[in-house]
Design a protein around this motif. Structure first.
Motif, PDB file in Angstrom:
ATOM      1  N   ASN A  96       0.914  -1.132   0.209  1.00  0.00           N
ATOM      2  CA  ASN A  96      -0.083  -0.071   0.205  1.00  0.00           C
ATOM      3  C   ASN A  96       0.910   1.358   0.014  1.00  0.00           C
ATOM      4  O   ASN A  96       0.536   2.039   0.712  1.00  0.00           O
ATOM      5  CB  ASN A  96      -1.084   0.046   1.142  1.00  0.00           C
ATOM      6  N   HIS A 110      -1.179  18.673   8.366  1.00  0.00           N
ATOM      7  CA  HIS A 110      -1.215  17.334   8.602  1.00  0.00           C
ATOM      8  C   HIS A 110      -0.091  16.690   9.689  1.00  0.00           C
ATOM      9  O   HIS A 110       0.843  17.385   9.695  1.00  0.00           O
ATOM     10  CB  HIS A 110      -1.110  16.471   7.345  1.00  0.00           C
ATOM     11  N   ASN A 157       1.183   8.706   9.036  1.00  0.00           N
ATOM     12  CA  ASN A 157       0.837   7.354   8.714  1.00  0.00           C
ATOM     13  C   ASN A 157       1.567   6.330   8.261  1.00  0.00           C
ATOM     14  O   ASN A 157       3.062   6.668   8.161  1.00  0.00           O
ATOM     15  CB  ASN A 157      -0.117   7.759   7.283  1.00  0.00           C
ATOM     16  N   GLU A 168      -0.191   0.747   6.720  1.00  0.00           N
ATOM     17  CA  GLU A 168      -1.042  -0.017   7.121  1.00  0.00           C
ATOM     18  C   GLU A 168      -2.156   1.209   7.472  1.00  0.00           C
ATOM     19  O   GLU A 168      -3.490   0.828   7.513  1.00  0.00           O
ATOM     20  CB  GLU A 168      -0.914  -0.726   8.539  1.00  0.00           C
ATOM     21  N   THR A 169      -2.084   2.294   7.795  1.00  0.00           N
ATOM     22  CA  THR A 169      -2.951   3.342   8.329  1.00  0.00           C
ATOM     23  C   THR A 169      -3.434   4.462   7.160  1.00  0.00           C
ATOM     24  O   THR A 169      -4.487   5.068   7.298  1.00  0.00           O
ATOM     25  CB  THR A 169      -2.492   3.991   9.520  1.00  0.00           C
ATOM     26  N   SER A 170      -2.378   4.177   6.141  1.00  0.00           N
ATOM     27  CA  SER A 170      -2.777   5.428   5.176  1.00  0.00           C
ATOM     28  C   SER A 170      -3.892   5.276   4.475  1.00  0.00           C
ATOM     29  O   SER A 170      -4.076   4.104   3.544  1.00  0.00           O
ATOM     30  CB  SER A 170      -1.473   5.459   4.375  1.00  0.00           C
ATOM     31  N   PRO A 171      -4.917   6.083   4.231  1.00  0.00           N
ATOM     32  CA  PRO A 171      -6.062   5.802   3.227  1.00  0.00           C
ATOM     33  C   PRO A 171      -5.647   6.032   1.717  1.00  0.00           C
ATOM     34  O   PRO A 171      -6.358   5.361   0.833  1.00  0.00           O
ATOM     35  CB  PRO A 171      -6.927   6.955   3.432  1.00  0.00           C
ATOM     36  N   SER A 172      -4.313   6.587   1.405  1.00  0.00           N
ATOM     37  CA  SER A 172      -3.972   7.135  -0.063  1.00  0.00           C
ATOM     38  C   SER A 172      -3.012   5.904  -0.408  1.00  0.00           C
ATOM     39  O   SER A 172      -2.722   5.571  -1.593  1.00  0.00           O
ATOM     40  CB  SER A 172      -3.881   8.142  -0.144  1.00  0.00           C
ATOM     41  N   SER A 177      -6.181  18.279  10.194  1.00  0.00           N
ATOM     42  CA  SER A 177      -6.311  17.255   9.539  1.00  0.00           C
ATOM     43  C   SER A 177      -5.604  15.943   9.680  1.00  0.00           C
ATOM     44  O   SER A 177      -4.412  15.698   9.393  1.00  0.00           O
ATOM     45  CB  SER A 177      -6.510  17.525   7.945  1.00  0.00           C
ATOM     46  N   ASP A 219      -5.411  11.632  10.437  1.00  0.00           N
ATOM     47  CA  ASP A 219      -6.266  10.342  10.119  1.00  0.00           C
ATOM     48  C   ASP A 219      -6.264   9.654  11.331  1.00  0.00           C
ATOM     49  O   ASP A 219      -5.454   9.971  12.459  1.00  0.00           O
ATOM     50  CB  ASP A 219      -5.708   9.416   9.141  1.00  0.00           C
ATOM     51  N   GLU A 220      -7.239   8.520  11.532  1.00  0.00           N
ATOM     52  CA  GLU A 220      -7.499   7.859  12.775  1.00  0.00           C
ATOM     53  C   GLU A 220      -6.168   7.303  13.215  1.00  0.00           C
ATOM     54  O   GLU A 220      -5.809   7.329  14.635  1.00  0.00           O
ATOM     55  CB  GLU A 220      -8.661   6.889  12.650  1.00  0.00           C
TER      56      GLU A 220
END
Length: 298
Positions: free
Chosen positions: A63, A123, A127, A130-134, A175, A177-178
């Protein structure tokens, strides 16, 4: 500082929006060399690290977008930054997307036992694959520098980690991410979100950040992402987030860092002239560098 060495890192491999590779050219066009020379600073512009026009590669098993390419180019940047510090000069790196901070920090941190980092950014850049949305590596350089992430990235420069969680101050976050929120809480990373900036004011934030880092570090790196500023002031960035730090607040922050004589290396990243309005964002970046390096009204 008596001498500044400028290193351009025209890399856009850490994200998906083309144009950020033109950031170093845009900042030079906006007059960074002339500004520094007018401040009686010796400037050595080393040109750009060659990045070329490599083909985008996405590794589905990790990813991570352009993993090998980002690692390879950051190794080159780390070596160049290392050389600049060895020669007794201040490294000023012009990006490029924020994945270049992996190389900058790899080159800088080996010269310090307790390198501090001010991460001026909307930001957290904490990330992992494993955690990155992109899968964009420009959202990972701070995690990588902490030794968290793929070893092709964490081991750049031949050592890991580069920095300690307790030596980081993030300023301007709005911004996250979780996975980043979880990492911040688990590691006790000091973060000033826009809520704190609005509530306490930039003067108090910078006083606290400077006091926090001054005693525990032997050098401080400034990593300034232009998307830390509000898009009204810095529109030419790839991931704008409304409600950011103002132009004036940012000047105040840079002026206070200069007064504190705290910063030992710096990078300005994510200037994308394709998304900009008449090179406004590069001009803002250069103006902020002026304040950081001692430019005053009177």
């Amino acid at each position: 500082m008596n001498k500044i060495s400028i290193i351009g890192m025209p890399m856009d491999l850490g994200q998906m929006r083309r144009g950020v590779d033109m950031g170093p050219s845009a900042m030079r066009y906006a007059g960074i060399n002339e500004k520094l020379k007018n401040l009686n600073i010796e400037v050595d512009d080393l040109g750009d690290i060659p990045v070329g026009r490599p083909e985008v590669v996405i590794r589905p098993d990790t990813n991570l977008r352009n993993l090998e390419l980002v690692a390879e180019k950051n190794e080159k940047l780390a070596a160049e930054v290392d050389k600049v510090i060895e020669a007794g000069s201040f490294p000023l790196v012009l990006g490029g997307d924020h994945s270049i901070a992996i190389g900058t920090l790899a080159g800088v941190a080996k010269h310090y036992d307790n390198l501090g980092v001010i991460w001026y950014d909307a930001h957290g850049d904490l990330n992992t694959g494993e955690t990155s949305p992109s899968g964009n590596i420009h959202g990972m350089p701070l995690a990588v520098s902490l030794g968290i992430g793929h070893e092709m990235l964490t081991q750049i420069g031949g050592y890991s980690p580069k920095i300690k969680a307790e030596n980081i101050v993030i300023i301007g976050a709005r911004s996250l991410d979780e996975g980043e929120r979880a990492l911040i809480k688990a590691n006790g990373i000091k973060v000033y979100t826009m809520h704190e900036i609005d509530r306490l004011g930039m003067t108090r934030i910078m006083e606290e950040a400077i006091a926090y880092l001054k005693d525990r570090t032997d050098g401080v790196h400034l990593s300034l992402d232009l998307d830390g500023l509000d898009p009204a002031d810095a529109p030419g960035v790839g991931t704008p987030v409304i409600g950011g730090i103002s132009y004036r607040e940012s000047h105040l922050a840079m002026e206070m860092l200069e007064e504190a004589k705290l910063i030992t290396s710096a990078e300005f990243v994510e200037v994308n002239p394709i998304l900009d309005d008449k090179n406004k964002t590069a001009t803002v970046a250069v103006a902020l560098m002026g304040s950081l390096f001692g430019e005053k009204l009177l």
